[in-house]
Design a protein around this motif. Sequence first.
Motif, mmCIF file in Angstrom:
data_model
loop_
_atom_site.group_PDB
_atom_site.id
_atom_site.type_symbol
_atom_site.label_atom_id
_atom_site.label_comp_id
_atom_site.label_asym_id
_atom_site.label_seq_id
_atom_site.Cartn_x
_atom_site.Cartn_y
_atom_site.Cartn_z
ATOM 1 N N LEU A 1 32.448 16.861 -30.849
ATOM 2 C CA LEU A 1 32.016 18.074 -30.399
ATOM 3 C C LEU A 1 31.204 18.589 -29.845
ATOM 4 N N ASP A 2 31.339 19.289 -28.423
ATOM 5 C CA ASP A 2 30.242 19.633 -27.343
ATOM 6 C C ASP A 2 29.720 20.031 -28.164
ATOM 7 N N GLU A 3 28.628 20.408 -28.130
ATOM 8 C CA GLU A 3 27.079 21.879 -28.313
ATOM 9 C C GLU A 3 26.746 21.503 -30.368
ATOM 10 N N TYR A 4 27.096 21.133 -30.578
ATOM 11 C CA TYR A 4 26.877 21.246 -32.137
ATOM 12 C C TYR A 4 26.172 20.161 -32.439
ATOM 13 N N THR A 5 25.659 20.419 -32.972
ATOM 14 C CA THR A 5 23.901 20.068 -34.094
ATOM 15 C C THR A 5 23.910 19.655 -35.587
ATOM 16 N N LEU A 6 23.623 18.664 -35.745
ATOM 17 C CA LEU A 6 23.927 18.940 -37.563
ATOM 18 C C LEU A 6 22.443 20.164 -37.956
ATOM 19 N N PRO A 7 22.871 20.795 -38.927
ATOM 20 C CA PRO A 7 21.732 21.705 -39.544
ATOM 21 C C PRO A 7 20.838 20.840 -40.111
ATOM 22 N N ASP A 8 19.571 21.735 -40.522
ATOM 23 C CA ASP A 8 18.593 21.196 -40.555
ATOM 24 C C ASP A 8 18.756 20.500 -42.375
ATOM 25 N N PHE A 9 19.403 21.574 -42.837
ATOM 26 C CA PHE A 9 19.412 21.104 -44.663
ATOM 27 C C PHE A 9 20.484 20.361 -44.664
ATOM 28 N N PHE A 10 21.617 19.464 -43.657
ATOM 29 C CA PHE A 10 21.449 18.337 -43.798
ATOM 30 C C PHE A 10 20.569 17.506 -43.945
ATOM 31 N N TYR A 11 19.609 16.910 -43.642
ATOM 32 C CA TYR A 11 18.772 16.059 -43.134
ATOM 33 C C TYR A 11 17.882 15.479 -44.705
ATOM 34 N N ILE A 12 17.884 17.031 -45.581
ATOM 35 C CA ILE A 12 17.673 17.004 -46.932
ATOM 36 C C ILE A 12 19.296 16.587 -47.982
ATOM 37 N N SER A 13 18.715 15.667 -48.407
ATOM 38 C CA SER A 13 19.642 15.175 -50.203
ATOM 39 C C SER A 13 19.409 13.989 -50.682
ATOM 40 N N SER A 14 19.139 14.716 -52.039
ATOM 41 C CA SER A 14 19.172 13.928 -53.417
ATOM 42 C C SER A 14 20.271 13.070 -53.890
ATOM 43 N N SER A 15 21.853 13.744 -53.265
ATOM 44 C CA SER A 15 22.840 12.976 -54.460
ATOM 45 C C SER A 15 23.594 12.415 -52.437
ATOM 46 N N TRP B 1 30.841 24.437 -43.544
ATOM 47 C CA TRP B 1 31.708 23.216 -44.080
ATOM 48 C C TRP B 1 30.853 22.042 -44.810
ATOM 49 N N ILE B 2 29.743 21.784 -43.985
ATOM 50 C CA ILE B 2 28.507 20.929 -44.390
ATOM 51 C C ILE B 2 28.114 21.567 -46.128
ATOM 52 N N GLU B 3 27.200 22.576 -45.792
ATOM 53 C CA GLU B 3 26.472 23.286 -47.322
ATOM 54 C C GLU B 3 27.377 23.290 -48.191
ATOM 55 N N PHE B 4 28.954 23.662 -48.034
ATOM 56 C CA PHE B 4 29.705 23.281 -49.229
ATOM 57 C C PHE B 4 29.659 21.802 -50.134
ATOM 58 N N VAL B 5 29.894 21.179 -49.082
ATOM 59 C CA VAL B 5 29.994 19.168 -49.290
ATOM 60 C C VAL B 5 28.519 18.830 -50.530
ATOM 61 N N MET B 6 27.706 19.139 -49.371
ATOM 62 C CA MET B 6 26.681 19.574 -50.112
ATOM 63 C C MET B 6 26.234 19.717 -51.542
ATOM 64 N N SER B 7 26.912 21.366 -51.839
ATOM 65 C CA SER B 7 27.095 22.051 -52.998
ATOM 66 C C SER B 7 27.272 21.570 -53.879
ATOM 67 N N ARG B 8 28.458 19.998 -53.733
ATOM 68 C CA ARG B 8 28.868 19.581 -54.363
ATOM 69 C C ARG B 8 28.478 18.375 -55.255
ATOM 70 N N HIS B 9 27.232 17.896 -53.932
ATOM 71 C CA HIS B 9 26.120 16.805 -55.218
ATOM 72 C C HIS B 9 27.634 15.461 -54.174
ATOM 73 N N VAL B 10 28.221 15.510 -53.423
ATOM 74 C CA VAL B 10 29.395 14.899 -52.825
ATOM 75 C C VAL B 10 28.052 13.275 -52.428
ATOM 76 N N GLU B 11 28.674 12.273 -52.987
ATOM 77 C CA GLU B 11 28.001 10.454 -52.977
ATOM 78 C C GLU B 11 27.917 9.859 -52.166
#
Length: 478
Positions: free
Chosen positions: A135-149, A117-127
């Motif tokens: 949530l237990d035992e969930y960490t944000l993915p590495d790609f989440f920390y890189i965004s230009s939008s 879901w997060i990858e989909f949103v970031m692919s749409r250049h969300v602002e």
Amino acid sequence: MADESATAARRVRSHRNGGGRFRRREKKGGVDSISCLPDVILQHILSFIPTKFAIRTSLLSKRWRHVWCDTPSLYFDSSKLEAAWINKTLAHYTALKMMHFHLYSSRQSHVSHMDKWIEFVMSRHVENLSLKLWLDEYTLPDFFYISSSIKQLTLEYCDMIDRCSVAWTSLKNLSLLSCNLSDESMAKILSGCPILESLTLSKCDGFRFLDLSESVRLKTLVVDRNRCVKQIVAPHIHCLKLINSQLPCTVTDTSSLTEAHLDIPFNSDEIFYNIDHVLAMVLKMIEDLQHVEKLTFGGHFLQILSLVELCGVPFPMLKVKALTLETMIFRYVIPGIKRVLQNSPDLKKLTVHTSYCHNIPGEHLDKYLKGLNPAKCWRSIDGVRWNKSGRDVESKHLASFVELVLKNRKTLEKMFLPSEDVCFKEIVPTLSHNDKVSIACLLTLVSGELSWGLVSSLIGHFTSILIYILNADFSLSN
């Protein structure tokens, strides 16, 4: 004459029917005025309501079938939403550019889908991105920390990973709420946000040191009830809101500061067992910020200042020109307010917002004010018997408060009092005449209520549709 009367009667009937020709033409065409609006306007309206309601508009007619698919915003704020439903919604979403995305999730069944879901949103250049992930035992993915939008980011209950480098090159506003942050992860966030302008840290644990010396564009800082932070270096901050719950916390290098909001929450009795440190911290905060020209003090902060005053502790002079008090009027804040007024020789404007606050528990007051007569401590030299609680305030107390202000600050030019308190309106005409001070009532607006009022106004044009769709059963169709 008969013909004229008949014509007039037809006109009256036509007027009462709302215009017969127009109504027949509307029915024959089968299109209402809202449906005639351009898609971009309809999608803008739909962006103000949760996505599950926006989707239901597709039941109205063929005209509405795909309107929601291209809305600039998606809003999922319910723990009852099934993962399959969210997946299907994203599969039907066609907008190439997303302005806003909000997701609140507390279901463990969502964990396996979250990265997608997060990858989909970031692919749409969300602002504007908001994630509240309980949530237990969930960490944000590495790609989440890189965004230009992303320009505005709000994270709640999200733990930041130390190993990841941050590159949010367009981020201007960052809010971290109830997140675990180490000093290392905090430093990486700041270095990876070169144009950051506003930072909010609320109830975040882990980090102890906040060095903002390299964040030259960061002008607004909110630090709210963070239990671990001990030191803040803020050379470029213009506006600071500091609500401390743990001690001590020092703010250094505040040379650029022009506005500050200070308070201390009384969440438990724990703070009063170390009252000497509390007073020392409050005085240090006042000393560090004595050059600031625009100050706001909360009711709890004012109660601590009252203890400082009653115990005869030296109090620094202030350069404040505009002072806001967010408090109820009752006896435990009066000595502190009086001392602030006396130590503010340049004060021109005073604003009072009625705001609920807890009283310092009596047993702690008695312990700290040992050797002093409590009855005399809380009585003014003019013999005013102040109310013990803000709930017991009467017109005479408010009149005494205004007179106290006018007496202790001769340089004052404007005073703004809350209009929602009818007592203020009643007592203003009874005050002693003072040509130098303008006293006015103001309406205290809560930002959330104001925003929702605007949203409600927009949705008001949409009422006829929502009455139908909010009660309809809906499932996505192919």
